[in-house]
Write a protein that holds these residues in place. Sequence first.
Motif, mmCIF file in Angstrom:
data_model
loop_
_atom_site.group_PDB
_atom_site.id
_atom_site.type_symbol
_atom_site.label_atom_id
_atom_site.label_comp_id
_atom_site.label_asym_id
_atom_site.label_seq_id
_atom_site.Cartn_x
_atom_site.Cartn_y
_atom_site.Cartn_z
ATOM 1 N N THR A 1 2.366 -1.485 8.599
ATOM 2 C CA THR A 1 2.025 -2.253 7.402
ATOM 3 C C THR A 1 1.247 -3.501 7.793
ATOM 4 O O THR A 1 1.316 -3.969 8.941
ATOM 5 C CB THR A 1 3.294 -2.689 6.635
ATOM 6 O OG1 THR A 1 4.043 -3.591 7.458
ATOM 7 C CG2 THR A 1 4.123 -1.496 6.205
ATOM 8 N N ASN B 1 -8.652 -3.227 -4.360
ATOM 9 C CA ASN B 1 -7.363 -3.478 -4.987
ATOM 10 C C ASN B 1 -6.364 -3.738 -3.859
ATOM 11 O O ASN B 1 -6.389 -3.062 -2.828
ATOM 12 C CB ASN B 1 -6.967 -2.245 -5.819
ATOM 13 C CG ASN B 1 -5.587 -2.339 -6.377
ATOM 14 O OD1 ASN B 1 -4.609 -2.148 -5.643
ATOM 15 N ND2 ASN B 1 -5.489 -2.606 -7.659
ATOM 16 N N ARG B 2 -5.490 -4.707 -4.061
ATOM 17 C CA ARG B 2 -4.516 -5.078 -3.026
ATOM 18 C C ARG B 2 -3.673 -3.887 -2.578
ATOM 19 O O ARG B 2 -3.474 -3.663 -1.387
ATOM 20 C CB ARG B 2 -3.622 -6.201 -3.559
ATOM 21 C CG ARG B 2 -2.650 -6.746 -2.555
ATOM 22 C CD ARG B 2 -1.745 -7.805 -3.199
ATOM 23 N NE ARG B 2 -0.820 -8.350 -2.245
ATOM 24 C CZ ARG B 2 0.297 -7.743 -1.846
ATOM 25 N NH1 ARG B 2 0.617 -6.569 -2.318
ATOM 26 N NH2 ARG B 2 1.093 -8.319 -0.954
ATOM 27 N N ASN B 3 -3.152 -3.111 -3.530
ATOM 28 C CA ASN B 3 -2.312 -1.961 -3.183
ATOM 29 C C ASN B 3 -3.096 -0.881 -2.448
ATOM 30 O O ASN B 3 -2.597 -0.260 -1.510
ATOM 31 C CB ASN B 3 -1.653 -1.377 -4.434
ATOM 32 C CG ASN B 3 -0.619 -2.305 -5.012
ATOM 33 O OD1 ASN B 3 -0.056 -3.143 -4.314
ATOM 34 N ND2 ASN B 3 -0.368 -2.183 -6.302
ATOM 35 N N TYR B 4 -4.338 -0.661 -2.893
ATOM 36 C CA TYR B 4 -5.182 0.329 -2.221
ATOM 37 C C TYR B 4 -5.428 -0.091 -0.777
ATOM 38 O O TYR B 4 -5.327 0.720 0.147
ATOM 39 C CB TYR B 4 -6.516 0.507 -2.964
ATOM 40 C CG TYR B 4 -7.450 1.444 -2.250
ATOM 41 C CD1 TYR B 4 -7.292 2.820 -2.355
ATOM 42 C CD2 TYR B 4 -8.474 0.950 -1.441
ATOM 43 C CE1 TYR B 4 -8.133 3.687 -1.675
ATOM 44 C CE2 TYR B 4 -9.320 1.806 -0.762
ATOM 45 C CZ TYR B 4 -9.150 3.177 -0.881
ATOM 46 O OH TYR B 4 -9.976 4.033 -0.198
ATOM 47 N N SER C 1 -3.640 -2.051 1.066
ATOM 48 C CA SER C 1 -2.377 -1.936 1.786
ATOM 49 C C SER C 1 -2.143 -0.501 2.253
ATOM 50 O O SER C 1 -1.790 -0.257 3.413
ATOM 51 C CB SER C 1 -1.223 -2.388 0.889
ATOM 52 O OG SER C 1 0.006 -2.198 1.533
ATOM 53 N N ASN C 2 -2.359 0.448 1.371
ATOM 54 C CA ASN C 2 -2.181 1.863 1.723
ATOM 55 C C ASN C 2 -3.208 2.319 2.756
ATOM 56 O O ASN C 2 -2.876 3.067 3.689
ATOM 57 C CB ASN C 2 -2.258 2.743 0.470
ATOM 58 C CG ASN C 2 -1.081 2.527 -0.445
ATOM 59 O OD1 ASN C 2 0.000 2.138 -0.022
ATOM 60 N ND2 ASN C 2 -1.290 2.760 -1.738
#
Length: 106
Positions: free
Chosen positions: A43, A28-31, A33-34
Amino acid sequence: MALQLLADIASDYQTISLTQLAKRYSYNRNYLSNLFKAEIGQTFSAVLTEQRLMQAHKLLTKTNLPVNTIIEQVGISNRSFFYKKYLAYYHVSPKQSRNQASAIFD
Protein backbone atom coordinates in the motif's frame (compact mmCIF):
# COMPACT_ATOMS: atom_id res chain seq x y z
CA MET A 1 3.86 5.45 -13.21
CA ALA A 2 5.02 3.36 -10.24
CA LEU A 3 8.61 4.57 -10.53
CA GLN A 4 7.45 8.20 -10.58
CA LEU A 5 5.32 7.66 -7.47
CA LEU A 6 8.24 6.01 -5.67
CA ALA A 7 10.49 8.91 -6.66
CA ASP A 8 7.91 11.36 -5.32
CA ILE A 9 7.78 9.48 -2.02
CA ALA A 10 11.58 9.38 -1.77
CA SER A 11 11.94 13.10 -2.40
CA ASP A 12 8.97 14.41 -0.43
CA TYR A 13 8.41 11.77 2.27
CA GLN A 14 7.93 14.32 5.07
CA THR A 15 4.71 15.81 3.72
CA ILE A 16 3.51 13.78 0.71
CA SER A 17 0.06 12.24 0.71
CA LEU A 18 -1.89 10.01 -1.62
CA THR A 19 -4.43 12.81 -2.08
CA GLN A 20 -1.68 15.20 -3.22
CA LEU A 21 -0.31 12.68 -5.68
CA ALA A 22 -3.76 11.90 -7.04
CA LYS A 23 -4.32 15.59 -7.63
CA ARG A 24 -0.86 16.06 -9.17
CA TYR A 25 -1.37 13.24 -11.68
CA SER A 26 -5.12 13.81 -12.20
CA TYR A 27 -6.24 10.47 -10.82
CA ASN A 28 -9.00 9.53 -8.44
CA ARG A 29 -7.45 8.88 -5.03
CA ASN A 30 -8.93 5.37 -4.74
CA TYR A 31 -7.92 4.46 -8.28
CA LEU A 32 -4.35 5.62 -7.65
CA SER A 33 -4.27 3.67 -4.40
CA ASN A 34 -5.35 0.48 -6.17
CA LEU A 35 -2.92 1.08 -9.04
CA PHE A 36 -0.07 1.67 -6.60
CA LYS A 37 -0.82 -1.54 -4.71
CA ALA A 38 -1.12 -3.54 -7.94
CA GLU A 39 2.18 -2.25 -9.35
CA ILE A 40 4.26 -2.08 -6.16
CA GLY A 41 2.72 -4.90 -4.13
CA GLN A 42 2.38 -2.75 -1.02
CA THR A 43 0.00 0.00 0.00
CA PHE A 44 0.98 3.64 -0.41
CA SER A 45 0.97 4.16 3.35
CA ALA A 46 3.21 1.12 3.94
CA VAL A 47 5.78 2.37 1.43
CA LEU A 48 5.62 5.90 2.83
CA THR A 49 6.07 4.65 6.38
CA GLU A 50 9.00 2.49 5.28
CA GLN A 51 10.65 5.51 3.65
CA ARG A 52 10.14 7.58 6.80
CA LEU A 53 11.56 4.81 8.98
CA MET A 54 14.66 4.52 6.79
CA GLN A 55 15.23 8.27 7.03
CA ALA A 56 14.69 8.17 10.79
CA HIS A 57 17.19 5.31 11.09
CA LYS A 58 19.74 7.31 9.14
CA LEU A 59 19.26 10.32 11.43
CA LEU A 60 19.36 8.16 14.57
CA THR A 61 22.63 6.52 13.60
CA LYS A 62 24.38 9.54 12.12
CA THR A 63 23.27 12.44 14.35
CA ASN A 64 22.65 13.22 17.99
CA LEU A 65 19.25 14.78 17.35
CA PRO A 66 16.62 13.92 19.96
CA VAL A 67 14.24 11.14 18.89
CA ASN A 68 11.24 13.49 19.09
CA THR A 69 12.94 15.89 16.67
CA ILE A 70 13.73 13.05 14.28
CA ILE A 71 10.14 11.81 14.40
CA GLU A 72 8.90 15.28 13.46
CA GLN A 73 11.52 15.74 10.74
CA VAL A 74 10.53 12.54 8.95
CA GLY A 75 6.85 13.49 8.99
CA ILE A 76 5.45 11.15 11.62
CA SER A 77 3.09 12.79 14.08
CA ASN A 78 2.38 9.92 16.48
CA ARG A 79 5.28 8.94 18.73
CA SER A 80 3.89 5.54 19.77
CA PHE A 81 3.15 4.70 16.11
CA PHE A 82 6.79 5.49 15.29
CA TYR A 83 8.19 3.30 18.07
CA LYS A 84 5.90 0.39 17.17
CA LYS A 85 6.71 0.56 13.45
CA TYR A 86 10.44 1.12 14.04
CA LEU A 87 10.67 -1.92 16.27
CA ALA A 88 8.72 -4.05 13.78
CA TYR A 89 10.90 -2.92 10.85
CA TYR A 90 14.37 -2.97 12.45
CA HIS A 91 13.76 -5.44 15.32
CA VAL A 92 15.47 -3.04 17.73
CA SER A 93 14.30 0.15 19.40
CA PRO A 94 15.48 3.56 18.19
CA LYS A 95 17.69 3.81 21.28
CA GLN A 96 19.26 0.44 20.55
CA SER A 97 19.95 1.52 16.95
CA ARG A 98 21.67 4.65 18.19
CA ASN A 99 23.68 2.72 20.78
CA GLN A 100 24.77 0.11 18.21
CA ALA A 101 25.84 2.84 15.80
CA SER A 102 27.79 4.73 18.45
CA ALA A 103 29.50 1.50 19.58
CA ILE A 104 30.79 1.02 16.04
CA PHE A 105 32.31 4.51 15.98
CA ASP A 106 33.84 4.34 19.49
